[in-house]
Structures are given as C-alpha cells and as structure tokens.
Design a protein around this motif. Structure first.
Motif, PDB file in Angstrom:
ATOM      1  N   SER A 161       0.829  -1.205   0.000  1.00 58.35           N
ATOM      2  CA  SER A 161       0.000   0.000   0.000  1.00 58.35           C
ATOM      3  C   SER A 161       0.863   1.254   0.000  1.00 58.35           C
ATOM      4  O   SER A 161       0.619   2.199  -0.756  1.00 58.35           O
ATOM      5  CB  SER A 161      -0.928  -0.003   1.218  1.00 58.35           C
ATOM      6  N   ASN A 162       1.881   1.277   0.852  1.00 57.79           N
ATOM      7  CA  ASN A 162       2.764   2.444   0.928  1.00 57.79           C
ATOM      8  C   ASN A 162       3.462   2.698  -0.410  1.00 57.79           C
ATOM      9  O   ASN A 162       3.552   3.838  -0.875  1.00 57.79           O
ATOM     10  CB  ASN A 162       3.807   2.239   2.023  1.00 57.79           C
ATOM     11  N   LYS A 163       3.948   1.625  -1.024  1.00 55.07           N
ATOM     12  CA  LYS A 163       4.635   1.778  -2.308  1.00 55.07           C
ATOM     13  C   LYS A 163       3.678   2.282  -3.394  1.00 55.07           C
ATOM     14  O   LYS A 163       4.062   3.096  -4.245  1.00 55.07           O
ATOM     15  CB  LYS A 163       5.253   0.445  -2.717  1.00 55.07           C
ATOM     16  N   LEU A 164       2.443   1.804  -3.354  1.00 50.98           N
ATOM     17  CA  LEU A 164       1.467   2.256  -4.342  1.00 50.98           C
ATOM     18  C   LEU A 164       1.133   3.732  -4.156  1.00 50.98           C
ATOM     19  O   LEU A 164       0.978   4.471  -5.144  1.00 50.98           O
ATOM     20  CB  LEU A 164       0.191   1.411  -4.250  1.00 50.98           C
ATOM     21  N   ILE A 165       1.027   4.177  -2.914  1.00 49.73           N
ATOM     22  CA  ILE A 165       0.742   5.590  -2.659  1.00 49.73           C
ATOM     23  C   ILE A 165       1.887   6.462  -3.178  1.00 49.73           C
ATOM     24  O   ILE A 165       1.662   7.491  -3.837  1.00 49.73           O
ATOM     25  CB  ILE A 165       0.504   5.842  -1.157  1.00 49.73           C
ATOM     26  N   TYR A 166       3.124   6.045  -2.913  1.00 49.06           N
ATOM     27  CA  TYR A 166       4.268   6.803  -3.420  1.00 49.06           C
ATOM     28  C   TYR A 166       4.317   6.759  -4.952  1.00 49.06           C
ATOM     29  O   TYR A 166       4.675   7.764  -5.598  1.00 49.06           O
ATOM     30  CB  TYR A 166       5.571   6.256  -2.834  1.00 49.06           C
ATOM     31  N   ALA A 167       3.965   5.622  -5.524  1.00 46.56           N
ATOM     32  CA  ALA A 167       3.950   5.513  -6.987  1.00 46.56           C
ATOM     33  C   ALA A 167       2.898   6.449  -7.590  1.00 46.56           C
ATOM     34  O   ALA A 167       3.133   7.094  -8.616  1.00 46.56           O
ATOM     35  CB  ALA A 167       3.677   4.075  -7.400  1.00 46.56           C
ATOM     36  N   SER A 168       1.749   6.533  -6.936  1.00 46.48           N
ATOM     37  CA  SER A 168       0.699   7.439  -7.431  1.00 46.48           C
ATOM     38  C   SER A 168       1.160   8.885  -7.364  1.00 46.48           C
ATOM     39  O   SER A 168       0.850   9.690  -8.253  1.00 46.48           O
ATOM     40  CB  SER A 168      -0.588   7.253  -6.625  1.00 46.48           C
ATOM     41  N   MET A 169       1.917   9.235  -6.322  1.00 45.15           N
ATOM     42  CA  MET A 169       2.448  10.592  -6.211  1.00 45.15           C
ATOM     43  C   MET A 169       3.391  10.895  -7.375  1.00 45.15           C
ATOM     44  O   MET A 169       3.393  12.013  -7.920  1.00 45.15           O
ATOM     45  CB  MET A 169       3.161  10.782  -4.874  1.00 45.15           C
ATOM     46  N   ALA A 170       4.187   9.905  -7.767  1.00 49.42           N
ATOM     47  CA  ALA A 170       5.097  10.095  -8.899  1.00 49.42           C
ATOM     48  C   ALA A 170       4.314  10.340 -10.187  1.00 49.42           C
ATOM     49  O   ALA A 170       4.663  11.229 -10.985  1.00 49.42           O
ATOM     50  CB  ALA A 170       6.009   8.879  -9.041  1.00 49.42           C
ATOM     51  N   VAL A 171       3.248   9.577 -10.389  1.00 54.60           N
ATOM     52  CA  VAL A 171       2.456   9.743 -11.610  1.00 54.60           C
ATOM     53  C   VAL A 171       1.683  11.063 -11.573  1.00 54.60           C
ATOM     54  O   VAL A 171       1.556  11.759 -12.587  1.00 54.60           O
ATOM     55  CB  VAL A 171       1.498   8.552 -11.806  1.00 54.60           C
ATOM     56  N   TYR A 172       1.160  11.432 -10.395  1.00 53.05           N
ATOM     57  CA  TYR A 172       0.489  12.726 -10.264  1.00 53.05           C
ATOM     58  C   TYR A 172       1.463  13.864 -10.594  1.00 53.05           C
ATOM     59  O   TYR A 172       1.062  14.891 -11.170  1.00 53.05           O
ATOM     60  CB  TYR A 172      -0.055  12.919  -8.854  1.00 53.05           C
ATOM     61  N   THR A 173       2.723  13.705 -10.226  1.00 53.52           N
ATOM     62  CA  THR A 173       3.721  14.729 -10.540  1.00 53.52           C
ATOM     63  C   THR A 173       3.899  14.868 -12.049  1.00 53.52           C
ATOM     64  O   THR A 173       3.992  15.987 -12.578  1.00 53.52           O
ATOM     65  CB  THR A 173       5.074  14.381  -9.881  1.00 53.52           C
ATOM     66  N   LEU A 174       3.930  13.751 -12.755  1.00 50.47           N
ATOM     67  CA  LEU A 174       4.004  13.799 -14.212  1.00 50.47           C
ATOM     68  C   LEU A 174       2.760  14.471 -14.794  1.00 50.47           C
ATOM     69  O   LEU A 174       2.859  15.270 -15.750  1.00 50.47           O
ATOM     70  CB  LEU A 174       4.157  12.383 -14.779  1.00 50.47           C
ATOM     71  N   ALA A 175       1.599  14.163 -14.228  1.00 48.25           N
ATOM     72  CA  ALA A 175       0.362  14.801 -14.679  1.00 48.25           C
ATOM     73  C   ALA A 175       0.406  16.303 -14.430  1.00 48.25           C
ATOM     74  O   ALA A 175      -0.071  17.102 -15.247  1.00 48.25           O
ATOM     75  CB  ALA A 175      -0.838  14.183 -13.964  1.00 48.25           C
ATOM     76  N   PHE A 176       0.993  16.703 -13.303  1.00 46.19           N
ATOM     77  CA  PHE A 176       1.135  18.122 -12.974  1.00 46.19           C
ATOM     78  C   PHE A 176       1.935  18.840 -14.060  1.00 46.19           C
ATOM     79  O   PHE A 176       1.528  19.900 -14.557  1.00 46.19           O
ATOM     80  CB  PHE A 176       1.816  18.268 -11.615  1.00 46.19           C
ATOM     81  N   PHE A 177       3.062  18.272 -14.455  1.00 46.56           N
ATOM     82  CA  PHE A 177       3.887  18.911 -15.475  1.00 46.56           C
ATOM     83  C   PHE A 177       3.185  18.898 -16.841  1.00 46.56           C
ATOM     84  O   PHE A 177       3.329  19.842 -17.635  1.00 46.56           O
ATOM     85  CB  PHE A 177       5.241  18.213 -15.574  1.00 46.56           C
ATOM     86  N   ALA A 178       2.408  17.862 -17.118  1.00 48.39           N
ATOM     87  CA  ALA A 178       1.662  17.825 -18.376  1.00 48.39           C
ATOM     88  C   ALA A 178       0.599  18.920 -18.402  1.00 48.39           C
ATOM     89  O   ALA A 178       0.383  19.572 -19.434  1.00 48.39           O
ATOM     90  CB  ALA A 178       1.020  16.446 -18.564  1.00 48.39           C
TER      91      ALA A 178
END
Length: 362
Positions: A16-33
C-alpha cells in the motif's frame, strides 16, 4: 497461522505504501503535463477565440454574438449563435473561454496526456487504498492518514466522473492535481500511521456508512470550493474589462481560457447544492452511530459541533445563492467559508482539540 496472517498483513501494508508513493510520482508527471498544456495555450490564440465568440474585439465584449448566414447551394443556412451564460440578473453576459489548451493542438495533446496520467495515478492510488484496507482487514478510515489518502482518491474520482459525463471541467485539472499532491505529501510526511486495529467505538457497520459519506462530501465540497475561487478571479477580471481596465498579459492569458464567471458561479452552486443533502445524511448517520456507541445521539463533542457549523454555513450559502442580493461574490465568499469550516473540522479539530472523535492516530 496467526503469524502467517500478520506477515501477510504487513506485506500488504508495505505494498500500500509503495502504491501511494507511486501514485504521487504519476500525479507529478500529470502536474507537469497540465503546466505544459497551459503553456501551449497561447495568449494570441485565446484572444482570437474570445474575439470570435463575442463578435468583435475587446470593445464588443459583452455584446451578443451575431447570427452567421452562409450559403449552401441555393439555400441560406443560419448558424446557431454562441450561447453565453449569466451569473445573476443584471450582470455581464460573457462566453466561456476555450479551455487551458487555448484552442491549440499541442496544448490539447498535452491536456489529454495529463488526463491519461491522472487516470493512471487514480487507479494506482485506489489500489493503495484497497491494499491498506486488506492489510488492516477493515474499512481504511480509522485515522487521518487513511482518511487523507481516501479523500484525494475520491476527489480525483469525482473529477474524472465529471469528465466522463461530458462536463467541461478540464480547466480544474491543474488545481486538482496540485492539491492532491499536497494532500498526499502531508499524509505520508506527518499523518502516516502504521496499520492497526480500530478503537472499540469504531467497530460498527456505521463506519462504512458515516465515514464514507463524510469523505465523499468533503471531496465534492472541495471541487465546489475550487470553482468558487476561480469564479472570484474571473469575475474580477471581467469587471476590470467592463470598466475599461487592461489586465496584465499573464492574467489575460489565464483568465481568458477559463469558463465565464457566470458558468463558474453556476458550477460551484450546483456542485454544493447536489452534495448538501448527503452532508445532512452524514450528520444524521453520525448521530445514530453515537447513540449506539456512547448511548447518546448528541453530546456537543468538538467534531459534532463543527460538523453542524459546516452544515449551517452551507445552508446559509445555498439560501444566499437563491437570494438576489447575495448572488455572485458574496455567495462565493460564503461557500469558501463553509469549506474552510470543513477543513478546520478535519485538520484543526482532529489535531488540536480532544474529544470522543480523537482518532487522528498521531
């Protein structure tokens, strides 16, 4: 067998913790997009679009668009005029902007990439919430960390649902992703709590009913609040134009691409009005649960008090929005005050005040 179950639960918590951190990474990419979408939405293209919609330049802003007549063989065809929106009687009639992409192909491409990344991040985060639930073998809402990761998941889900229904809300994407990253950053940095079982008072099926509706209401109220904030900025921009003022280049580039103040006003109102009955149910369900858990339906606990204050604030907003003299900016300020009450009820009451609802887990 118990040791195996404990090991499995611990493993699920780590996943669960790893998935939450992974989602943050993808949200960051979405932010830059999303940022790139706004960058490619060129100001000049926006200006041409706005002028076309209003039937002229800045001097014609607010005038109704002309009906276009085009020839088609021997038949004259009347094009449908642009529909404009009105926030309240006697206020400006202004068309909606073309969106963050500004009508450019590159901007639209990056906007679509941003939405795709947001969908992916949502799925990863939702999987993290489910893994957390499996690790604790209960609803994942027993402390502020679990509430926060679920809250951001529901907020993004509500936004994506509006998009799926064909609503023009892509302009909300950058604000949403930014605040979701902030919410998750606070959750993993300051609110994180190891997987644990609930206090006895929370062992009830009412946890699934009461807390789930509270999370959903908060997430939707957030979207309504974002619309109210943007309404205030866009309304000030339109007022400055109407008075003959000249906003700066950056303000013009951003504001011209947003929906009109009238559209944002209606959007915020409809969102808040739609979820208000569910917030009423949330308070009633909490009172019933309190009666089962503590033998009284209402005890003026800080959480109960501020839930009621939030309800009153939103009730005042809805009443004000239906009153001619309080439409527009005054009603928007009330909407933001009501959401501020909700935020205080979550962070302030949970962290700073003590009571029977002290389940922050910090």
């Amino acid at each position: 067998m118990t040791l195996l179950a404990a090991a499995a639960n611990e493993s699920l918590a780590e996943i669960s913790n790893k998935l939450i951190y992974a989602s943050m990474a993808v949200y960051t990419l979405a932010f830059f997009a999303h940022i790139t979408e706004w960058v490619f939405g060129s100001r000049s293209k926006v200006g041409r679009t706005a002028a076309a919609l209003t039937g002229g330049g800045a001097g014609a802003r607010g005038s109704a668009p002309a009906v276009q007549v085009r020839g088609q063989g021997g038949t004259a065809v009347l094009d449908k005029p642009t529909v404009v929106t009105r926030s309240a009687a006697g206020t400006r009639d202004v068309p909606d902007g073309p969106g963050a992409a500004g009508g450019t192909e590159k901007g639209d491409l990056y906007g679509r990439i941003a939405i795709s990344l947001t969908v992916l991040a949502f799925l990863v985060e939702a999987a993290g919430v489910v893994a957390r639930a499996l690790s604790v073998e209960r609803a994942p809402w027993g402390n502020m960390y679990e509430f926060s990761i679920t809250f951001s998941t529901v907020a993004v889900g509500a936004y994506l649902a509006l998009l799926a229904l064909g609503k023009n809300v892509r302009w909300l994407g950058l604000i949403l992703v930014t605040t979701v990253l902030l919410d998750l950053g606070i959750a993993v940095t300051w609110l994180y709590t190891e997987s644990d079982q609930l206090v006895p008072a929370l062992h009830s099926y009412w946890l699934w009913i009461h807390v789930s509706t509270a999370i959903f209401c908060g997430a939707v109220f957030y979207i309504g609040a974002a619309g109210a904030v943007l309404y205030l900025f866009r309304d000030s921009y339109e007022a400055k134009l109407a008075s003959g003022g000249k906003p700066g280049r950056f303000a013009t580039s951003v504001m011209e691409r947003l929906p009109s103040a009238g559209s944002l006003d209606k959007f915020s109102y409809r969102i808040n009005a739609a979820v208000f009955p569910l917030w009423t149910f949330t308070i009633i369900a909490g009172a019933i649960w309190a009666g089962d858990a503590w033998g009284r339906y209402w005890g003026w606990d800080p959480k109960e008090v501020w839930s009621f204050v939030t309800w009153v604030a939103y009730a005042c907003y809805l009443h004000a929005r239906a009153t001619a003299g309080w439409k527009g900016r005054k009603a928007a300020y009330l909407a933001l005050f009501a959401f501020a009450c909700w935020i205080w009820n979550y962070y302030g009451v949970n962290i700073l005040l003590s009571g029977k609802h002290s389940y922050a887990g910090l």
